[in-house]
Design a protein around this motif. Structure first.
Motif, PDB file in Angstrom:
ATOM      1  N   LEU A 191     -18.446 115.631 -12.149  1.00  0.00           N
ATOM      2  CA  LEU A 191     -18.351 117.019 -11.697  1.00  0.00           C
ATOM      3  C   LEU A 191     -19.054 117.942 -12.690  1.00  0.00           C
ATOM      4  O   LEU A 191     -19.816 118.829 -12.300  1.00  0.00           O
ATOM      5  N   LEU A 192     -18.825 117.727 -13.984  1.00  0.00           N
ATOM      6  CA  LEU A 192     -19.492 118.548 -15.001  1.00  0.00           C
ATOM      7  C   LEU A 192     -21.004 118.330 -14.992  1.00  0.00           C
ATOM      8  O   LEU A 192     -21.772 119.273 -15.195  1.00  0.00           O
ATOM      9  N   VAL A 193     -21.447 117.083 -14.762  1.00  0.00           N
ATOM     10  CA  VAL A 193     -22.891 116.812 -14.645  1.00  0.00           C
ATOM     11  C   VAL A 193     -23.463 117.654 -13.507  1.00  0.00           C
ATOM     12  O   VAL A 193     -24.510 118.294 -13.647  1.00  0.00           O
ATOM     13  N   TRP A 194     -22.764 117.675 -12.384  1.00  0.00           N
ATOM     14  CA  TRP A 194     -23.217 118.455 -11.233  1.00  0.00           C
ATOM     15  C   TRP A 194     -23.254 119.951 -11.555  1.00  0.00           C
ATOM     16  O   TRP A 194     -24.223 120.642 -11.242  1.00  0.00           O
ATOM     17  N   LEU A 195     -22.191 120.462 -12.189  1.00  0.00           N
ATOM     18  CA  LEU A 195     -22.150 121.882 -12.511  1.00  0.00           C
ATOM     19  C   LEU A 195     -23.260 122.295 -13.473  1.00  0.00           C
ATOM     20  O   LEU A 195     -23.826 123.380 -13.358  1.00  0.00           O
ATOM     21  N   LEU A 196     -23.571 121.425 -14.427  1.00  0.00           N
ATOM     22  CA  LEU A 196     -24.577 121.765 -15.438  1.00  0.00           C
ATOM     23  C   LEU A 196     -26.012 121.486 -15.010  1.00  0.00           C
ATOM     24  O   LEU A 196     -26.916 122.263 -15.308  1.00  0.00           O
ATOM     25  N   TYR A 197     -26.218 120.344 -14.345  1.00  0.00           N
ATOM     26  CA  TYR A 197     -27.588 119.884 -14.115  1.00  0.00           C
ATOM     27  C   TYR A 197     -27.974 119.787 -12.641  1.00  0.00           C
ATOM     28  O   TYR A 197     -29.101 119.439 -12.326  1.00  0.00           O
ATOM     29  N   GLY A 198     -27.036 120.034 -11.749  1.00  0.00           N
ATOM     30  CA  GLY A 198     -27.339 120.040 -10.323  1.00  0.00           C
ATOM     31  C   GLY A 198     -26.984 118.733  -9.628  1.00  0.00           C
ATOM     32  O   GLY A 198     -26.696 117.716 -10.255  1.00  0.00           O
ATOM     33  N   TYR A 199     -27.021 118.794  -8.310  1.00  0.00           N
ATOM     34  CA  TYR A 199     -26.598 117.680  -7.469  1.00  0.00           C
ATOM     35  C   TYR A 199     -27.411 116.405  -7.716  1.00  0.00           C
ATOM     36  O   TYR A 199     -26.854 115.323  -7.829  1.00  0.00           O
ATOM     37  N   GLU A 200     -28.721 116.520  -7.805  1.00  0.00           N
ATOM     38  CA  GLU A 200     -29.573 115.336  -8.008  1.00  0.00           C
ATOM     39  C   GLU A 200     -29.317 114.668  -9.353  1.00  0.00           C
ATOM     40  O   GLU A 200     -29.502 113.466  -9.507  1.00  0.00           O
ATOM     41  N   ALA A 201     -28.868 115.430 -10.318  1.00  0.00           N
ATOM     42  CA  ALA A 201     -28.576 114.878 -11.645  1.00  0.00           C
ATOM     43  C   ALA A 201     -27.424 113.883 -11.589  1.00  0.00           C
ATOM     44  O   ALA A 201     -27.393 112.924 -12.364  1.00  0.00           O
ATOM     45  N   VAL A 202     -26.491 114.081 -10.668  1.00  0.00           N
ATOM     46  CA  VAL A 202     -25.362 113.157 -10.554  1.00  0.00           C
ATOM     47  C   VAL A 202     -25.873 111.761 -10.205  1.00  0.00           C
ATOM     48  O   VAL A 202     -25.444 110.767 -10.797  1.00  0.00           O
TER      49      VAL A 202
ATOM     50  N   VAL B  15      -3.358 122.309 -17.614  1.00  0.00           N
ATOM     51  CA  VAL B  15      -2.728 123.608 -17.360  1.00  0.00           C
ATOM     52  C   VAL B  15      -2.950 124.530 -18.556  1.00  0.00           C
ATOM     53  O   VAL B  15      -3.248 125.709 -18.400  1.00  0.00           O
ATOM     54  N   GLU B  16      -2.829 123.983 -19.755  1.00  0.00           N
ATOM     55  CA  GLU B  16      -3.067 124.756 -20.982  1.00  0.00           C
ATOM     56  C   GLU B  16      -4.496 125.303 -21.001  1.00  0.00           C
ATOM     57  O   GLU B  16      -4.720 126.470 -21.341  1.00  0.00           O
ATOM     58  N   ILE B  17      -5.466 124.473 -20.631  1.00  0.00           N
ATOM     59  CA  ILE B  17      -6.864 124.927 -20.573  1.00  0.00           C
ATOM     60  C   ILE B  17      -7.002 126.034 -19.531  1.00  0.00           C
ATOM     61  O   ILE B  17      -7.617 127.073 -19.778  1.00  0.00           O
ATOM     62  N   GLN B  18      -6.428 125.813 -18.367  1.00  0.00           N
ATOM     63  CA  GLN B  18      -6.505 126.810 -17.291  1.00  0.00           C
ATOM     64  C   GLN B  18      -5.927 128.149 -17.752  1.00  0.00           C
ATOM     65  O   GLN B  18      -6.502 129.197 -17.482  1.00  0.00           O
ATOM     66  N   ASN B  19      -4.811 128.111 -18.455  1.00  0.00           N
ATOM     67  CA  ASN B  19      -4.159 129.342 -18.903  1.00  0.00           C
ATOM     68  C   ASN B  19      -4.860 129.995 -20.082  1.00  0.00           C
ATOM     69  O   ASN B  19      -4.601 131.159 -20.385  1.00  0.00           O
ATOM     70  N   SER B  20      -5.737 129.266 -20.762  1.00  0.00           N
ATOM     71  CA  SER B  20      -6.434 129.808 -21.926  1.00  0.00           C
ATOM     72  C   SER B  20      -7.635 130.665 -21.562  1.00  0.00           C
ATOM     73  O   SER B  20      -8.171 131.379 -22.399  1.00  0.00           O
ATOM     74  N   PHE B  21      -8.076 130.567 -20.323  1.00  0.00           N
ATOM     75  CA  PHE B  21      -9.276 131.292 -19.907  1.00  0.00           C
ATOM     76  C   PHE B  21      -8.957 132.119 -18.678  1.00  0.00           C
ATOM     77  O   PHE B  21      -8.273 131.665 -17.774  1.00  0.00           O
ATOM     78  N   ASP B  22      -9.497 133.343 -18.653  1.00  0.00           N
ATOM     79  CA  ASP B  22      -9.256 134.160 -17.470  1.00  0.00           C
ATOM     80  C   ASP B  22     -10.170 133.685 -16.339  1.00  0.00           C
ATOM     81  O   ASP B  22     -10.997 132.803 -16.511  1.00  0.00           O
ATOM     82  N   ASP B  23     -10.023 134.284 -15.188  1.00  0.00           N
ATOM     83  CA  ASP B  23     -10.797 133.862 -14.016  1.00  0.00           C
ATOM     84  C   ASP B  23     -12.257 134.288 -14.078  1.00  0.00           C
ATOM     85  O   ASP B  23     -13.037 133.949 -13.196  1.00  0.00           O
ATOM     86  N   SER B  24     -12.646 135.024 -15.091  1.00  0.00           N
ATOM     87  CA  SER B  24     -14.006 135.544 -15.142  1.00  0.00           C
ATOM     88  C   SER B  24     -14.942 134.664 -15.980  1.00  0.00           C
ATOM     89  O   SER B  24     -15.954 135.133 -16.454  1.00  0.00           O
ATOM     90  N   TYR B  25     -14.595 133.374 -16.148  1.00  0.00           N
ATOM     91  CA  TYR B  25     -15.494 132.528 -16.926  1.00  0.00           C
ATOM     92  C   TYR B  25     -16.850 132.469 -16.227  1.00  0.00           C
ATOM     93  O   TYR B  25     -16.952 132.509 -15.016  1.00  0.00           O
ATOM     94  N   LYS B  26     -17.871 132.423 -17.042  1.00  0.00           N
ATOM     95  CA  LYS B  26     -19.225 132.521 -16.487  1.00  0.00           C
ATOM     96  C   LYS B  26     -19.696 131.190 -15.913  1.00  0.00           C
ATOM     97  O   LYS B  26     -19.348 130.121 -16.401  1.00  0.00           O
ATOM     98  N   LYS B  27     -20.475 131.287 -14.889  1.00  0.00           N
ATOM     99  CA  LYS B  27     -21.135 130.101 -14.329  1.00  0.00           C
ATOM    100  C   LYS B  27     -22.292 129.784 -15.253  1.00  0.00           C
ATOM    101  O   LYS B  27     -23.049 130.658 -15.656  1.00  0.00           O
ATOM    102  N   LEU B  28     -22.401 128.549 -15.624  1.00  0.00           N
ATOM    103  CA  LEU B  28     -23.486 128.143 -16.503  1.00  0.00           C
ATOM    104  C   LEU B  28     -24.779 128.008 -15.702  1.00  0.00           C
ATOM    105  O   LEU B  28     -24.750 127.601 -14.538  1.00  0.00           O
ATOM    106  N   PRO B  29     -25.901 128.338 -16.315  1.00  0.00           N
ATOM    107  CA  PRO B  29     -27.166 128.161 -15.595  1.00  0.00           C
ATOM    108  C   PRO B  29     -27.441 126.668 -15.402  1.00  0.00           C
ATOM    109  O   PRO B  29     -27.062 125.846 -16.239  1.00  0.00           O
ATOM    110  N   GLU B  30     -28.089 126.320 -14.292  1.00  0.00           N
ATOM    111  CA  GLU B  30     -28.433 124.913 -14.068  1.00  0.00           C
ATOM    112  C   GLU B  30     -29.522 124.515 -15.057  1.00  0.00           C
ATOM    113  O   GLU B  30     -30.524 125.198 -15.219  1.00  0.00           O
TER     114      GLU B  30
END
Length: 194
Positions: free
Chosen positions: A63-74, A155-170
């Motif tokens: 999932l992280l590979v997809w978020l960072l490098y795109g669908y074909e990267a998976v 859950v701890e990670i989820q609570n440590s960051f608000d909902d406005s975390y930035k989308k990383l560029p591909e």
């Protein structure tokens, strides 16, 4: 993951083994199987929930590979990593694959620190993709995390960051960087899974 189910605490792996309740569900995708399945594949031994933690870690890395490098990267990542682990020839010494380790290093660099993606990657690396498992099914820093512990940390990670975390560029798939970084994880006479 499609074969997963919920169990009450009395149905833990150790108790099922004591009671002679063998796992009848076939194992899932070879790619996501943990290292302990290499020796236990043909046995009737009950599989632990720590099996599922490894599998979840593999899927979340993709999932992280997809978020960072795109669908074909998976698909490129899958082609380079038939399994997420390897072992030294003629031994039972298992390791996270050198390619996977190198790729996780590159991802950590590309993500940067102090964001939700880095925290999730760090959790997967240190608590999910861990070869050693606890026979007592207890949380321990030297073993793969148990389900309740991994859930609490997520859950701890989820609570440590608000909902406005930035989308990383591909980003571009890091072929050359992974190959260069992979050498620090080199083990002579290593074999893949299965």
């Amino acid at each position: 993951m499609g074969l997963s189910t919920f169990h009450d605490s009395a149905a833990n792996t150790r108790q099922r083994q004591i009671d002679g309740m063998l796992t009848e569900t076939p194992s899932g995708t070879f790619r996501y199987e943990p290292p302990e399945m290499d020796k236990d594949r043909r046995s009737q031994k009950a599989r632990s929930r720590q099996y599922d933690i490894w599998s979840l870690g593999c899927v979340m890395v993709e999932l992280l590979v997809w978020l960072l490098y795109g669908y074909e990267a998976v698909q490129r990542f899958r082609d380079a990593t038939p399994e997420f682990w390897e072992r030294t020839t003629g031994t039972t010494d298992y390791y996270v694959s050198s390619y996977v380790n190198a790729f996780l290093d590159i991802m950590a660099e590309d993500i940067g620190k102090k964001n939700i993606y880095w925290s999730l990657l760090s959790l997967l690396r240190t608590r999910a993709l861990v070869v050693a498992v606890s026979d007592e099914y207890k949380s321990s820093l030297s073993h793969r995390e148990i389900a309740v512990g991994l859930h609490a940390k997520m859950v701890e990670i989820q609570n440590s960051f608000d909902d406005s975390y930035k989308k990383l560029p591909e980003l571009e798939y890091p072929d050359d960087r992974v190959i260069r970084s992979k050498n620090k994880y080199f083990r002579p006479d290593r074999e893949g899974g299965k």
